[in-house]
Design an enzyme around this catalytic site. Structure first.
Site, mmCIF file in Angstrom:
data_model
loop_
_atom_site.group_PDB
_atom_site.id
_atom_site.type_symbol
_atom_site.label_atom_id
_atom_site.label_comp_id
_atom_site.label_asym_id
_atom_site.label_seq_id
_atom_site.Cartn_x
_atom_site.Cartn_y
_atom_site.Cartn_z
ATOM 1 N N ASP A 1 -7.879 -0.062 7.129
ATOM 2 C CA ASP A 1 -7.875 -1.294 7.905
ATOM 3 C C ASP A 1 -6.468 -1.578 8.400
ATOM 4 O O ASP A 1 -6.243 -2.532 9.119
ATOM 5 C CB ASP A 1 -8.344 -2.437 7.006
ATOM 6 C CG ASP A 1 -7.658 -2.335 5.671
ATOM 7 O OD1 ASP A 1 -6.463 -2.628 5.586
ATOM 8 O OD2 ASP A 1 -8.303 -1.886 4.693
ATOM 9 N N LYS B 1 0.778 -1.239 0.000
ATOM 10 C CA LYS B 1 0.000 0.000 0.000
ATOM 11 C C LYS B 1 0.813 1.295 0.000
ATOM 12 O O LYS B 1 0.329 2.335 -0.438
ATOM 13 C CB LYS B 1 -0.962 -0.021 1.185
ATOM 14 C CG LYS B 1 -2.179 -0.905 0.932
ATOM 15 C CD LYS B 1 -3.355 -0.077 0.553
ATOM 16 C CE LYS B 1 -4.410 -0.853 -0.161
ATOM 17 N NZ LYS B 1 -5.602 -0.054 -0.410
HETATM 18 C C1 LIG Z 1 -3.130 -6.475 1.844
HETATM 19 C C2 LIG Z 1 -4.179 -5.890 0.987
HETATM 20 N N1 LIG Z 1 -4.468 -6.501 -0.163
HETATM 21 C C3 LIG Z 1 -5.406 -6.002 -0.988
HETATM 22 C C4 LIG Z 1 -6.121 -4.874 -0.659
HETATM 23 C C5 LIG Z 1 -7.216 -4.443 -1.584
HETATM 24 O O1 LIG Z 1 -7.069 -3.204 -2.153
HETATM 25 P P1 LIG Z 1 -8.366 -2.402 -2.634
HETATM 26 O O2 LIG Z 1 -9.086 -1.935 -1.426
HETATM 27 O O3 LIG Z 1 -7.806 -1.353 -3.486
HETATM 28 O O4 LIG Z 1 -9.216 -3.368 -3.389
HETATM 29 C C6 LIG Z 1 -5.842 -4.205 0.531
HETATM 30 C C7 LIG Z 1 -6.566 -2.981 0.895
HETATM 31 O O5 LIG Z 1 -6.424 -2.433 1.962
HETATM 32 C C8 LIG Z 1 -4.852 -4.730 1.388
HETATM 33 O O6 LIG Z 1 -4.542 -4.144 2.545
#
Ligand SMILES: Cc1ncc(COP(=O)(O)O)c(C=O)c1O
Length: 389
Positions: free
Chosen positions: A112, A74
Site C-alpha cells: 500500500d 516499514k
Molecule cells: C503505517 C503502517 N502501520 C501499520 C501497518 C500494519 O502492519 P501489518 O500489515 O504488519 O499489520 C502498516 C502496513 O503496511 C503500515 O504501513
C-alpha cells in the site's frame, strides 16, 4: 459504521515461530540495523499533558516518522529481509551483503506504500533491483516516493490481497524473489525475517522506557505481521507481567477482529475494496506467522471507523502545550485516536472498562507512519475531514 470490540480467549499452545521473537533475536536484528549508515533510534515521546488531561498515569508514543528518512517503520523489515535473503542464498554473512555484485537479485513485492518504499530503499542501498505493485486507489505521492528510490513501480487494478497474489505470480514467472510482508502456509521464511526486522522498534521503545512498564499496549494491524512480531517480543520481555495488548483495525478491513470474534481455530478474511483512509491497514487476510503470536498473547480487538484515525492525527499533531507534536498519518494515529476516544467519550465507557483502563494505566502506542499522504493529512488536520459520524 460504529466501533466494535471483542475480548479474546487466548490459545496458549506454543508455536514453532516463538523463538524468532525473543529478546536475543531482537538484539541481533537491532545490531544489524545499527550497522546501516543512517540508523538512529526513533524518539519515544512521553505525552505528559495529554495523560493528565485524559486521566491516566502515562501515554508514550513511539514516532516512526523519523525512521531512515522513510516516514514509516516499514524499512526495518525490508532491510533485514533483503540482507537475510542475500546472505542465505549466497551462503555469506550479513556483514558481507554489501559486497554482492550489483543487480544480482530482483526483489518484488506488493504494497500500500510503506513496505514497498522500504524494499525499494533497501534494494537501492544494496544496488539490487526492486519491482513494486500497488493496489487500486493508491496515492500518487506514495507511488512517486517508491519510484524516486529507483524501483519499477505501478498501481494495479486489484485490491491489496489480489495485488499480493499478482506479485507472487510475477515472481514465479520471472524468477524474482518475492519479499512480502505477510505470510501464508508455504511462504513463511521471508515474512518471518521482515517481522523480525520490526522488533528493533520495540526494543528501542523498551530501552527508552527504562524502568517504566506499560500496562496497556495498542497495536494497529493490517495483516498483523507488525503486531504479531511485537506481541511475541513483548511477551518475551514481560513474561507473566505482559501488558494488556489491544489490536486496532479499520472496520472495512478487520480480518484479525473477525478471526478473534469467531475464535474457531481458522483465519477469517475480509473481501472487497477495503476502503478506509488507513491505507496501510487495508489488508483483508491475516498473516499466519503473526497470528501465532497474537492468538497466544492478545487480549482485545477493536474495529474502528475512520474518524478514530482522524482524531488521532489531530490530537498528535496539535498537542497540549508542553507535549511534543507528532506528525502521524492515518495508519499511525489510529491507536492514539482510539485511546483518546476511549478516555473522553461517555459512549465508549464500557469499552474503556473492558480493556481495563484506569488512572493507573501506562499506555504505549506506536505512530507507525508520518504524513505519507500529505494531501489527505492536510484534509484531516487542517480542514477537519472525517469528523465523528
Ligand atoms: C503505517 C503502517 N502501520 C501499520 C501497518 C500494519 O502492519 P501489518 O500489515 O504488519 O499489520 C502498516 C502496513 O503496511 C503500515 O504501513
Amino acid at each position: 459504521m460504529s466501533m466494535k470490540i471483542v475480548s479474546f480467549k487466548q490459545d496458549p499452545k506454543q508455536s514453532k515461530f516463538d523463538q524468532l521473537f525473543s529478546i536475543q533475536e531482537a538484539k541481533s536484528v537491532k545490531a544489524f540495523h545499527e550497522s546501516l549508515p543512517n540508523y538512529k533510534a526513533t524518539p519515544l515521546q512521553e505525552l505528559k499533558r495529554l495523560s493528565s488531561e485524559l486521566g491516566v498515569k502515562g501515554i508514550y508514543v513511539k514516532d516512526e516518522s523519523y525512521r531512515f528518512g522513510l516516514n514509516a517503520f516499514k524499512g526495518l523489515g525490508g532491510s533485514y529481509a533483503l540482507a537475510k535473503v542475500i546472505a542465505n542464498t549466497l551462503n555469506i554473512s550479513l556483514d558481507d551483503v554489501q559486497q554482492v555484485k550489483p543487480n544480482t537479485f530482483t526483489f518484488v513485492t506488493a504494497t500500500d506504500g510503506n513496505h514497498g518504499r522500504g524494499v525499494a530503499w533497501a534494494a537501492q542501498n544494496l544496488q539490487q533491483k526492486a519491482v513494486v505493485y500497488m493496489p487500486k486507489g493508491s496515492a500518487q505521492e506514495r507511488l512517486d516516493n517508491i519510484r524516486k528510490l529507483g524501483a519499477t513501480a505501478e498501481i494495479t487494478d486489484l485490491n491489496y490481497d489480489d495485488t499480493v497474489r499478482f506479485a507472487k505470480e510475477q515472481a514465479d514467472i520471472n524468477g524474482w524473489t518475492l519479499v512480502q510482508d505477510t505470510a501464508w502456509p508455504g511462504y513463511e521464511e521471508i515474512p518471518a525475517w521482515i517481522m523480525q526486522g520490526y522488533m528493533t522498534l520495540a526494543l528501542e521503545a523498551v530501552e527508552a522506557l527504562g524502568d517504566v512498564k506499560p500496562t496497556h499496549i495498542f497495536l494497529q494491524a493490517g495483516v498483523g505481521a507488525m503486531a504479531g512480531a511485537l506481541t511475541g517480543f513483548f511477551h518475551d520481555i514481560y513474561q507473566t507481567e505482559l501488558p494488556v495488548i489491544t489490536y486496532v483495525e479499520p472496520n472495512q478491513a478487520d480480518c484479525l477482529f473477525k478471526t478473534a470474534e469467531a475464535n474457531d481455530g481458522k483465519l477469517h478474511a475480509v473481501e472487497g475494496d477495503l476502503d478506509s483512509i488507513m491505507a496501510g491497514l487495508c489488508c483483508g487476510e491475516v498473516c499466519t506467522v503473526g497470528w501465532e503470536q497474537i492468538r497466544q498473547h492478545g487480549s482485545h480487538f477493536v474495529s474502528c471507523p475512520d474518524f478514530i484515525a482522524a482524531d488521532g492525527m489531530r490530537v498528535l499533531g496539535n498537542p497540549l502545550p508542553g507535549d511534543t507534536p507528532i506528525i502521524s498519518g492515518e495508519s499511525g494515529a489510529v491507536t492514539t485516536g482510539l485511546v483518546y476516544n476511549l478516555l473522553t467519550k461517555p459512549e465508549f465507557i464500557t469499552y474503556k472498562e473492558q480493556i481495563g483502563l484506569s488512572d493507573n494505566s501506562v499506555i504505549l502506542c506506536i505512530s507507525t507512519e508520518g504524513d505519507t499522504d500529505k494531501e489527505n493529512y492536510r484534509r484531516v488536520v487542517w480542514e477537519g475531514a472525517y469528523p465523528k459520524q
